[in-house]
Design an enzyme around this catalytic site. Structure first.
Site, PDB file in Angstrom:
ATOM      1  N   ASP A 103       0.892  -1.304  -0.108  1.00  0.00           N
ATOM      2  CA  ASP A 103       0.067   0.156  -0.025  1.00  0.00           C
ATOM      3  C   ASP A 103       0.897   1.409  -0.034  1.00  0.00           C
ATOM      4  O   ASP A 103       0.864   2.188  -0.778  1.00  0.00           O
ATOM      5  CB  ASP A 103      -1.080  -0.222   1.272  1.00  0.00           C
ATOM      6  CG  ASP A 103      -0.470  -0.122   2.604  1.00  0.00           C
ATOM      7  OD1 ASP A 103       1.080  -0.652   2.570  1.00  0.00           O
ATOM      8  OD2 ASP A 103      -0.846  -0.125   3.492  1.00  0.00           O
ATOM      9  N   ASP A 106       7.352   3.842   3.368  1.00  0.00           N
ATOM     10  CA  ASP A 106       7.768   4.899   3.987  1.00  0.00           C
ATOM     11  C   ASP A 106       9.275   5.097   4.084  1.00  0.00           C
ATOM     12  O   ASP A 106       9.828   5.271   3.302  1.00  0.00           O
ATOM     13  CB  ASP A 106       6.799   4.808   5.514  1.00  0.00           C
ATOM     14  CG  ASP A 106       6.959   6.048   6.277  1.00  0.00           C
ATOM     15  OD1 ASP A 106       7.836   6.912   6.158  1.00  0.00           O
ATOM     16  OD2 ASP A 106       6.101   6.006   7.181  1.00  0.00           O
TER      17      ASP A 106
HETATM   18  P1  5GP Z   1       8.098   1.564   6.358  1.00  0.00           P
HETATM   19  O1  5GP Z   1       8.552   0.033   6.876  1.00  0.00           O
HETATM   20  O2  5GP Z   1       8.231   1.466   4.751  1.00  0.00           O
HETATM   21  O3  5GP Z   1       8.672   2.761   7.051  1.00  0.00           O
HETATM   22  O4  5GP Z   1       6.413   1.589   6.391  1.00  0.00           O
HETATM   23  C1  5GP Z   1       5.698   0.585   5.806  1.00  0.00           C
HETATM   24  C2  5GP Z   1       4.485   0.578   6.550  1.00  0.00           C
HETATM   25  O5  5GP Z   1       4.058   1.349   7.719  1.00  0.00           O
HETATM   26  C3  5GP Z   1       3.304   0.461   5.506  1.00  0.00           C
HETATM   27  O6  5GP Z   1       2.973  -0.626   4.926  1.00  0.00           O
HETATM   28  C4  5GP Z   1       1.897   0.920   6.421  1.00  0.00           C
HETATM   29  O7  5GP Z   1       1.468  -0.096   7.195  1.00  0.00           O
HETATM   30  C5  5GP Z   1       2.783   1.745   7.195  1.00  0.00           C
HETATM   31  N1  5GP Z   1       2.426   3.437   7.080  1.00  0.00           N
HETATM   32  C6  5GP Z   1       3.645   4.150   6.672  1.00  0.00           C
HETATM   33  N2  5GP Z   1       3.142   5.233   6.251  1.00  0.00           N
HETATM   34  C7  5GP Z   1       1.782   5.407   6.891  1.00  0.00           C
HETATM   35  C8  5GP Z   1       1.019   6.432   6.565  1.00  0.00           C
HETATM   36  O8  5GP Z   1       1.172   7.538   6.192  1.00  0.00           O
HETATM   37  N3  5GP Z   1      -0.442   5.813   6.874  1.00  0.00           N
HETATM   38  C9  5GP Z   1      -0.731   4.706   7.339  1.00  0.00           C
HETATM   39  N4  5GP Z   1      -1.913   4.224   7.532  1.00  0.00           N
HETATM   40  N5  5GP Z   1       0.240   3.699   7.428  1.00  0.00           N
HETATM   41  C10 5GP Z   1       1.390   3.989   7.049  1.00  0.00           C
HETATM   42 MG    MG Z   2       1.516  -2.053   4.738  1.00  0.00          MG
END
Ligand code: 5GP
Ligand code: MG
Length: 178
Positions: A103, A106
């Protein structure tokens, strides 16, 4: 509705369903062009990916398989602390092109972790396709081959993404305002 409230937070409209879906169909076109001739397994990362995967797959025009995995976080006993286990993966990705469907990417830590786990199953290659990408937050060196929409480093909900479990059913994407 342009403003909504979920639990204690207020959100305002950020991306309309129409714009999201048109970006998703562009992603599908790119995948149709570049991945068509391969033996592809699409691998959705639950829970957040469900709406994205549904819309994307309606626009994929080659034979492929679609599967889902889920990450379980738990306190490990090792010095690294928080270990994430990949639930639902089986061996049928051996020698296949695996395309991870997220989805949102980040920091990229989740993708790094998933790729490391998937490599243990000896796929031919692993690529990543994400609906949303936060370039300012991204810390990883791993390439993201397919990016839908680049967004600023703000918290969003809707179209599968949640705030404390709520908001996944929203057809538009909303950004937090407080
Ligand atoms: P990463 O490991 O890349 O930092 O984060 C990935 C996960 O963090 C995503 O799959 C999601 O579940 C959550 N996430 C990151 N940013 C957002 C955001 O703005 N909103 C929401 N609802 N979930 C986020
Ligand atoms: Mg996710």
């Amino acid at each position: 509705m342009n403003k909504i409230k979920i639990l204690d937070k207020s959100f305002s409209i950020f991306l309309h369903e129409k714009k999201i879906n048109s970006k998703i169909s562009k992603l599908a076109e790119e995948l149709n062009t570049h991945e068509k001739s391969k033996d592809v397994v699409f691998l959705g990362i639950l829970n957040g990916c469900f709406m994205f995967v549904s819309e994307l797959m309606k626009n994929i025009d080659f034979d492929c398989r679609i599967s889902f995995v889920k990450l379980a976080s738990y306190q490990g006993t090792s010095s690294t602390g928080n270990i994430k286990e990949l639930l639902g993966i089986n061996d049928d990705i051996k020698d296949k092109t695996v395309i991870i469907l997220e989805d949102i990417v980040d920091t990229g830590y989740t993708i790094d972790h998933i790729k490391k786990e998937l490599k243990k199953h000896n796929p031919a290659e692993i690529k990543t396709c994400t609906m949303l990408f936060k370039p300012e937050a991204y810390q990883s060196k791993e390439p993201i081959e397919y990016k839908g929409i680049e967004i600023p480093n703000e918290f969003i909900v809707g179209y599968g993404l949640d705030y404390n479990g709520y908001g996944r059913n929203l057809r538009n994407i909303y950004q937090v305002t407080n």
